[in-house]
Scaffold this motif. Structure first.
Motif, short mmCIF file in Angstrom:
data_model
loop_
_atom_site.label_atom_id
_atom_site.label_comp_id
_atom_site.label_asym_id
_atom_site.label_seq_id
_atom_site.Cartn_x
_atom_site.Cartn_y
_atom_site.Cartn_z
N LEU A 121 0.83 -1.20 0.00
CA LEU A 121 0.00 0.00 0.00
C LEU A 121 0.87 1.26 0.00
O LEU A 121 0.64 2.20 -0.78
N SER A 122 1.89 1.27 0.84
CA SER A 122 2.70 2.49 0.90
C SER A 122 3.50 2.67 -0.39
O SER A 122 3.69 3.80 -0.85
N ASP A 123 3.95 1.56 -0.98
CA ASP A 123 4.62 1.66 -2.27
C ASP A 123 3.69 2.26 -3.32
O ASP A 123 4.06 3.15 -4.08
N ALA A 124 2.47 1.73 -3.34
CA ALA A 124 1.50 2.19 -4.33
C ALA A 124 1.19 3.66 -4.12
O ALA A 124 1.08 4.43 -5.09
N LEU A 125 1.08 4.07 -2.87
CA LEU A 125 0.76 5.47 -2.60
C LEU A 125 1.91 6.38 -3.02
O LEU A 125 1.70 7.47 -3.53
N ARG A 126 3.13 5.88 -2.83
CA ARG A 126 4.29 6.68 -3.24
C ARG A 126 4.28 6.89 -4.76
O ARG A 126 4.46 8.00 -5.25
N VAL A 127 4.02 5.81 -5.49
CA VAL A 127 3.96 5.93 -6.95
C VAL A 127 2.83 6.87 -7.35
O VAL A 127 2.99 7.72 -8.23
N ARG A 128 1.69 6.72 -6.69
CA ARG A 128 0.55 7.57 -6.98
C ARG A 128 0.91 9.04 -6.77
O ARG A 128 0.56 9.90 -7.57
#
Ligand code: SF4
Ligand code: SF4
Ligand code: SF4
Lengths: 183, 419
Positions: free
Chosen positions: B347-354
């Motif tokens: 989730l945190s990876d995805a949020l960073r990319v987002r």
């Protein structure tokens, strides 16, 4: 008219200088990032889920990915789950009993009760069936790797794009393999 | 005993200790082959430099179509069929973007050289790289059969797509999503003699188009071409026709150029129109609007674009599955669960990319808006007066057809040989 031309020529020269400065600046900025090594694609066998796409997605036919065997962590099992299908008719090496569709794995008797298994990269197509058998039920000593003597090092690896486990990444050619069982 | 499958057999833990051999067995080591030697990559750079030098010689010194085509054939074979199209200068711009955004990426010197050399050459001699060193350009050059002329307004409009493609490619490369230029390279599969059916169809279609429309990829899409346009516009010694006194005004060069790069003469008066306050305000307003709209569109498109990144797509899928909003699983979500990776990390990876997209996509929108505004400004501004036909170095692909066909220059060449 000619004054106009002179002015434009002068502006152009300025622009060209700026362009050269930009190139030099880019170099200076990128200098610490730059590397004598190439970046190479490699897959992390601990992430690989043996989906079989390495066999089909690579731009090479057969794939630049091959199965390798870390003998150091192999159990040398008689009943190898990477070598035999899950319900072999008998423990003989007939093709119908083997996981490998191309017969790339060689089984050789070492001493009672141990057998050595080795992969012939010329025959392996990277279907990962043996890897699945070995990883699910055995020691996981059979695993896939991008072979750098074959890999074209595509700027965008075609397998990396479709790998469901995101197991592929760019790593330095200084150490371009991710081996299991290495000390 | 074998009848039960593996389940029974491995129930005792399933992992087997390495055996202790007594018979003097020697265990094979694991030493997979090293990558090709580093100097081979430098050989590619040397070939690039050599091909550029040859191109400068043949185009600028000799105006020789034959020489240019010879280099093009060499490039198609060396950079294309032999090197399988990788790495190329066009794709290298993505490596630069990735290196700018990602500190962990090992940016190879050789790739940097591929990016820089053609641009540096363009600052002096125009787009000699495009003339036939670029394997993509060379292939299109070689298949051009009967070029049709495209109306100038359409040409100018289509050229803008390249700017948008450049913006998109940089965004997707910098976020580590995908190297989209490589992914949708229409020709690389000819070099590799392997590829998906859809890309084969696309490639054949572009090649067929390239037989009658000169170099469609180069003129309207190539993102590296945008950088080359800028550099070539500043070129010190661009390809030139001649001065007013000598030109016989035959229009032959204009008819010969398949790439819409010959500028027609513009009478003095027409060029004299000033740039009033009203127009200036109009340009400014349109420019501001284009930039704002571009930024807003980018901001709105960011979540959708971010979905191209595998991590974001996976995180969204897993979230939907967990919430029971979708039925079934995908190979990706099964892989994720099978590996038992921590969900909050995903989730945190995805949020960073987002977040990267939320920042980068509006920037890209502003960039494209600026390009459109620039095009608008140029369409209003009356071009400077020109007495004769001349070459627009930004769009000249240095094929030398015009120089080759011009009767005045031909006479000059013959005279030079005579001396
Ligand atoms: S089973 Fe598949 S991956 Fe394993 S050796 Fe055979 S071809 Fe290679
Ligand atoms: S980089 Fe290219 S050749 Fe190498 S494994 Fe990936 S797709 Fe295959
Ligand atoms: S425009 Fe792009 S694709 Fe065409 S020759 Fe130039 S760099 Fe290559």
């Amino acid at each position: 008219m000619s004054g106009d031309k002179d002015r434009r020529g002068f502006l152009k020269s300025l622009g060209r200088l700026a362009g050269l400065a930009a190139v030099a600046g880019l170099g200076a900025w990128a200098r610490p990032k730059m590397s004598d090594f190439q970046s190479r694609w490699q897959l992390d066998p601990r992430k690989c889920v043996q989906c079989g796409r390495c066999a089909t997605a690579c731009v090479l036919k057969p794939s630049a990915v091959k199965c390798v065997h870390a003998h150091a962590i192999c159990g040398y099992c008689d009943l190898c789950t990477g070598f035999f299908v899950s319900q072999p008719n008998s423990r003989n090496t007939g093709a119908e009993n083997q996981q490998c569709p191309t017969g790339a794995i060689k089984r050789a008797f070492v001493e009672d009760p141990y057998f050595e298994y080795s992969v012939d990269p010329e025959k392996c197509i990277a279907c990962a069936r043996c890897v699945k058998g070995c990883t699910s039920f055995g020691n996981g000593s059979l695993f896939l790797q991008v072979m750098h003597d074959r890999c074209q090092n595509c700027n965008q690896c075609a397998i990396a794009r479709v790998c469901p486990a995101q197991a592929f990444s760019r790593i330095s050619s200084k150490n371009p393999y991710r081996l299991k069982g290495a000390a | 005993m074998l009848g039960n499958g593996w389940g029974f057999w491995v129930s005792a833990g399933g992992r087997f200790p390495p055996p202790e051999f007594t018979g003097g067995y020697r265990m094979p080591g694991l030493n997979p082959a090293p990558p090709p030697a580093a100097w081979l990559a430098w050989l590619d750079v040397a070939m690039l430099a050599l091909a550029l030098a040859a191109m400068i010689f043949f185009a600028h010194r000799k105006s020789s179509r034959r020489g240019i085509l010879g280099v093009a054939v060499f490039s198609v074979f060396y950079f294309g069929f032999y090197r399988h199209g990788c790495v190329c200068s066009v794709g290298a711009l993505q490596n630069v973007a990735l290196a700018a955004a990602n500190a962990n990426y090992d940016f190879p010197w050789t790739v940097a050289a591929f990016f820089v050399l053609p641009l540096a050459a363009a600052l002096f001699w125009g787009r000699v790289f495009c003339a036939g060193v670029c394997p993509l350009g060379a292939l299109q050059e070689l298949v051009l059969w009967r070029p049709v002329k495209i109306p100038a307004w359409l040409e100018r409009g289509l050229r803008l797509f390249a700017w948008a493609y450049l913006g998109l490619a940089v965004l997707l490369a910098a976020t580590g999503t995908v190297f989209v230029i490589c992914r949708y390279d229409p020709f690389v599969l000819f070099f590799r003699l392997h590829g998906s059916f859809s890309m084969l169809m696309a490639g054949l279609a572009v090649l067929a188009l390239a037989a009658v429309v000169g170099r469609p990829y180069c003129r309207f899409l190539c993102p590296y071409g945008v950088l080359l346009r800028i550099c070539a516009g500043l070129a010190r010694w661009p390809l030139r026709l001649m001065d007013e006194e000598e030109c016989a005004m035959t229009r032959i060069c204009y008819q010969e150029c398949p790439y819409g790069a010959i500028l027609r003469p513009v009478p003095e008066k027409e060029g004299g129109l000033g740039f009033g306050h009203g127009r200036l305000a109009l340009v400014f307003a349109v420019g501001l609007a284009a930039v704002l709209v571009g930024g807003w569109l980018g901001w709105r498109a960011a979540p959708e674009l971010a979905r191209w990144h595998a991590t974001v797509a996976l995180a969204e899928r897993v979230a939907l599955e967990n919430a029971g909003k979708v039925k079934g699983t995908t190979l990706e979500s099964r892989a994720f669960r099978q590996l038992g990776l921590p969900a909050d990390e995903l989730l945190s990876d995805a949020l960073r990319v987002r977040r990267q997209f939320q920042f980068g996509a509006p920037l890209m929108g502003v960039f494209v808006g600026m390009c459109l505004a620039g095009a608008f400004w140029r369409s209003l501004r009356s071009p400077p007066a020109r007495a004769v036909f001349s070459i627009d170095p930004s769009f000249c692909l240095v094929c030398a057809r015009c120089l080759d066909a011009c009767p005045v220059l031909k006479k000059r060449r013959i005279a030079a040989i005579g001396e």
